[in-house]
Scaffold this motif. Structure first.
Motif, PDB file in Angstrom:
ATOM      1  N   MET A   1      85.326  40.005   2.363  1.00 36.15           N
ATOM      2  CA  MET A   1      85.608  40.189   3.787  1.00 36.15           C
ATOM      3  C   MET A   1      84.499  41.028   4.400  1.00 36.15           C
ATOM      4  N   ARG A   2      83.957  40.589   5.483  1.00 42.53           N
ATOM      5  CA  ARG A   2      82.895  41.300   6.200  1.00 42.53           C
ATOM      6  C   ARG A   2      83.494  42.045   7.383  1.00 42.53           C
ATOM      7  N   VAL A   3      83.262  43.367   7.425  1.00 41.70           N
ATOM      8  CA  VAL A   3      83.750  44.233   8.494  1.00 41.70           C
ATOM      9  C   VAL A   3      82.539  44.792   9.236  1.00 41.70           C
ATOM     10  N   ALA A   4      82.628  44.836  10.549  1.00 43.14           N
ATOM     11  CA  ALA A   4      81.521  45.351  11.349  1.00 43.14           C
ATOM     12  C   ALA A   4      82.041  46.233  12.465  1.00 43.14           C
ATOM     13  N   THR A   5      81.199  47.148  12.907  1.00 43.73           N
ATOM     14  CA  THR A   5      81.496  47.957  14.089  1.00 43.73           C
ATOM     15  C   THR A   5      80.272  47.963  14.979  1.00 43.73           C
ATOM     16  N   TRP A   6      80.517  47.919  16.307  1.00 47.47           N
ATOM     17  CA  TRP A   6      79.399  47.812  17.246  1.00 47.47           C
ATOM     18  C   TRP A   6      79.806  48.390  18.590  1.00 47.47           C
ATOM     19  N   ASN A   7      79.075  49.390  19.045  1.00 43.67           N
ATOM     20  CA  ASN A   7      79.187  49.853  20.416  1.00 43.67           C
ATOM     21  C   ASN A   7      78.307  48.936  21.262  1.00 43.67           C
ATOM     22  N   VAL A   8      78.941  48.086  22.054  1.00 45.38           N
ATOM     23  CA  VAL A   8      78.201  47.066  22.795  1.00 45.38           C
ATOM     24  C   VAL A   8      77.703  47.549  24.151  1.00 45.38           C
ATOM     25  N   ASN A   9      78.159  48.741  24.574  1.00 49.10           N
ATOM     26  CA  ASN A   9      77.694  49.302  25.847  1.00 49.10           C
ATOM     27  C   ASN A   9      77.853  48.293  26.984  1.00 49.10           C
ATOM     28  N   SER A  10      79.112  47.888  27.211  1.00 48.48           N
ATOM     29  CA  SER A  10      79.536  46.922  28.226  1.00 48.48           C
ATOM     30  C   SER A  10      79.539  45.506  27.663  1.00 48.48           C
ATOM     31  N   VAL A  11      80.724  45.043  27.305  1.00 46.05           N
ATOM     32  CA  VAL A  11      80.820  43.704  26.720  1.00 46.05           C
ATOM     33  C   VAL A  11      80.436  42.633  27.739  1.00 46.05           C
ATOM     34  N   LYS A  12      80.671  42.906  29.011  1.00 49.44           N
ATOM     35  CA  LYS A  12      80.289  41.942  30.046  1.00 49.44           C
ATOM     36  C   LYS A  12      78.782  41.728  30.061  1.00 49.44           C
ATOM     37  N   GLN A  13      78.032  42.802  29.865  1.00 50.76           N
ATOM     38  CA  GLN A  13      76.579  42.710  29.836  1.00 50.76           C
ATOM     39  C   GLN A  13      76.041  42.173  28.516  1.00 50.76           C
ATOM     40  N   ARG A  14      76.914  42.100  27.517  1.00 50.94           N
ATOM     41  CA  ARG A  14      76.441  41.755  26.179  1.00 50.94           C
ATOM     42  C   ARG A  14      76.995  40.426  25.660  1.00 50.94           C
ATOM     43  N   VAL A  15      77.637  39.636  26.497  1.00 52.18           N
ATOM     44  CA  VAL A  15      78.209  38.366  26.041  1.00 52.18           C
ATOM     45  C   VAL A  15      77.148  37.480  25.412  1.00 52.18           C
ATOM     46  N   SER A  16      75.980  37.415  26.023  1.00 50.42           N
ATOM     47  CA  SER A  16      74.926  36.530  25.514  1.00 50.42           C
ATOM     48  C   SER A  16      74.365  37.022  24.188  1.00 50.42           C
ATOM     49  N   ARG A  17      74.654  38.264  23.822  1.00 49.05           N
ATOM     50  CA  ARG A  17      74.250  38.790  22.522  1.00 49.05           C
ATOM     51  C   ARG A  17      75.401  38.736  21.518  1.00 49.05           C
ATOM     52  N   LEU A  18      76.610  39.030  21.985  1.00 47.07           N
ATOM     53  CA  LEU A  18      77.760  39.134  21.093  1.00 47.07           C
ATOM     54  C   LEU A  18      78.137  37.802  20.462  1.00 47.07           C
ATOM     55  N   LEU A  19      78.267  36.752  21.267  1.00 49.17           N
ATOM     56  CA  LEU A  19      78.738  35.480  20.728  1.00 49.17           C
ATOM     57  C   LEU A  19      77.766  34.880  19.706  1.00 49.17           C
ATOM     58  N   PRO A  20      76.457  34.827  19.983  1.00 47.26           N
ATOM     59  CA  PRO A  20      75.539  34.341  18.951  1.00 47.26           C
ATOM     60  C   PRO A  20      75.545  35.218  17.697  1.00 47.26           C
ATOM     61  N   TRP A  21      75.740  36.511  17.873  1.00 49.14           N
ATOM     62  CA  TRP A  21      75.802  37.413  16.718  1.00 49.14           C
ATOM     63  C   TRP A  21      77.025  37.097  15.853  1.00 49.14           C
ATOM     64  N   LEU A  22      78.162  36.853  16.488  1.00 47.95           N
ATOM     65  CA  LEU A  22      79.349  36.450  15.720  1.00 47.95           C
ATOM     66  C   LEU A  22      79.081  35.179  14.932  1.00 47.95           C
ATOM     67  N   ASP A  23      78.403  34.231  15.550  1.00 49.22           N
ATOM     68  CA  ASP A  23      78.115  32.964  14.882  1.00 49.22           C
ATOM     69  C   ASP A  23      77.130  33.157  13.727  1.00 49.22           C
ATOM     70  N   GLU A  24      76.185  34.058  13.896  1.00 50.38           N
ATOM     71  CA  GLU A  24      75.176  34.273  12.852  1.00 50.38           C
ATOM     72  C   GLU A  24      75.721  35.088  11.684  1.00 50.38           C
ATOM     73  N   ARG A  25      76.362  36.199  11.979  1.00 44.65           N
ATOM     74  CA  ARG A  25      76.784  37.126  10.918  1.00 44.65           C
ATOM     75  C   ARG A  25      78.158  36.798  10.345  1.00 44.65           C
ATOM     76  N   GLN A  26      78.980  36.068  11.096  1.00 47.84           N
ATOM     77  CA  GLN A  26      80.280  35.631  10.612  1.00 47.84           C
ATOM     78  C   GLN A  26      81.158  36.771  10.090  1.00 47.84           C
ATOM     79  N   PRO A  27      81.314  37.841  10.855  1.00 48.37           N
ATOM     80  CA  PRO A  27      82.199  38.923  10.410  1.00 48.37           C
ATOM     81  C   PRO A  27      83.662  38.497  10.491  1.00 48.37           C
TER      82      PRO A  27
END
Length: 291
Positions: free
Chosen positions: A1-27
């Motif tokens: 099981m992969r566990v991750a933590t991330w302070n995204v500093n505004s998820v609204k501003q980070r959607v274009s980073r968060l979703l591809p990261w989920l797809d790449e790292r598969q946490p």
């Protein structure tokens, strides 16, 4: 099981980073901090995308500031927002959410900044950490505390201790409060695995701090003994801090039971900058610290 933590500093501003990261790292489980949205706004923004990817989610948010979440495709049971007897400033803020994921009690936390030593916000920070310790002490035994602690545990966790003299994040009372939390039997999985390595998770946006690797390690995954024994890899995903419109924090990742990418090192990819001589660099705008 992969566990991750991330302070995204505004998820609204980070959607274009968060979703591809989920797809790449598969946490399998992701703790987010500083989402800066209410639960309703978070659901409207990301609900469909997360559900499509197989994630359930629990959110404790508020408009504009703070906010935490847990994303899980390993179960999400007994969700609790906030902390028992949680102090406020003046009212309790959206800084903690917990849930049971695959038999582990997962806490996503965003510890108050403290602002300046001996300020009211600093005293609030210490009181909040005491409430967090009490909440974790209540059990269960299998637990993870993940998030932005806004504390560098030791001098080795800042690029130059001299640059932080008189600042929060490094004062003895803050470090003692974090040590009290860890004294419950929690292991700092990155530092345990890489005791001598230069590892940072936060770099100020200003003055080229990231490119020069002038950072702090303030984002932690703390694991109780039964969970820590399962860790096969623990590392900082520095790649997520690079490129266009990044957060000022990088994700921290721990792989339990198996390591899909192998035991690939403490920071991925490693920084190219060489450490500057201590005492030669000042913080940007003298006294700036992370939120």
């Amino acid at each position: 099981m992969r566990v991750a933590t991330w302070n995204v500093n505004s998820v609204k501003q980070r959607v274009s980073r968060l979703l591809p990261w989920l797809d790449e790292r598969q946490p399998d489980v992701v703790c987010l901090q500083e989402i800066k949205l209410t639960r309703e706004a978070f659901t409207e923004l990301l609900g469909t995308e997360l559900t499509t990817r197989g994630y359930e989610f629990a959110v404790h948010g508020q408009p504009q500031w703070n906010g935490v979440a847990i994303l899980s495709r390993a179960g999400l049971d007994d969700v609790r927002t906030g902390l028992p007897d949680e102090p406020g400033f003046p009212a309790p803020e959206a800084r903690a959410v917990s849930a049971s994921c695959a038999g582990i009690r997962v806490h996503s936390v965003y510890v108050p900044n403290g602002r300046t030593p001996d300020s009211d916000h600093y005293r609030y920070k210490l009181a909040w950490l005491a409430a967090l310790r009490d909440a974790v002490a209540a059990g269960p035994e299998a637990a993870l505390v993940c998030g932005d602690m806004n504390i560098a545990p030791a001098d080795a966790d800042v690029f130059d201790p001299a640059a932080y003299v008189g600042q929060t994040h490094v004062t003895p009372p803050e470090r003692a409060a974090l040590a009290d939390l860890e004294a419950l039997g929690l292991h700092d999985v990155v530092r345990d695995r890489w005791p001598e390595s230069r590892v940072f998770t936060y770099w100020d946006y200003r003055a080229g701090m990231f490119h020069q690797d002038f950072g702090m390690r303030i984002d932690l995954i703390l694991a109780s003994a039964p969970v820590a024994a399962r860790v096969k890899a623990a590392w900082v995903d520095r790649k997520a801090r690079k490129g266009t419109a990044p957060s000022d924090h990088a994700p921290v990742i721990a792989d339990l039971d198996e390591a899909p990418d192998g035991d690939i090192g403490p920071v991925v990819p490693p920084p190219s900058a060489r450490p500057a001589p201590r005492g030669t660099v000042k913080l940007p705008q003298s006294g700036a610290t992370p939120d």
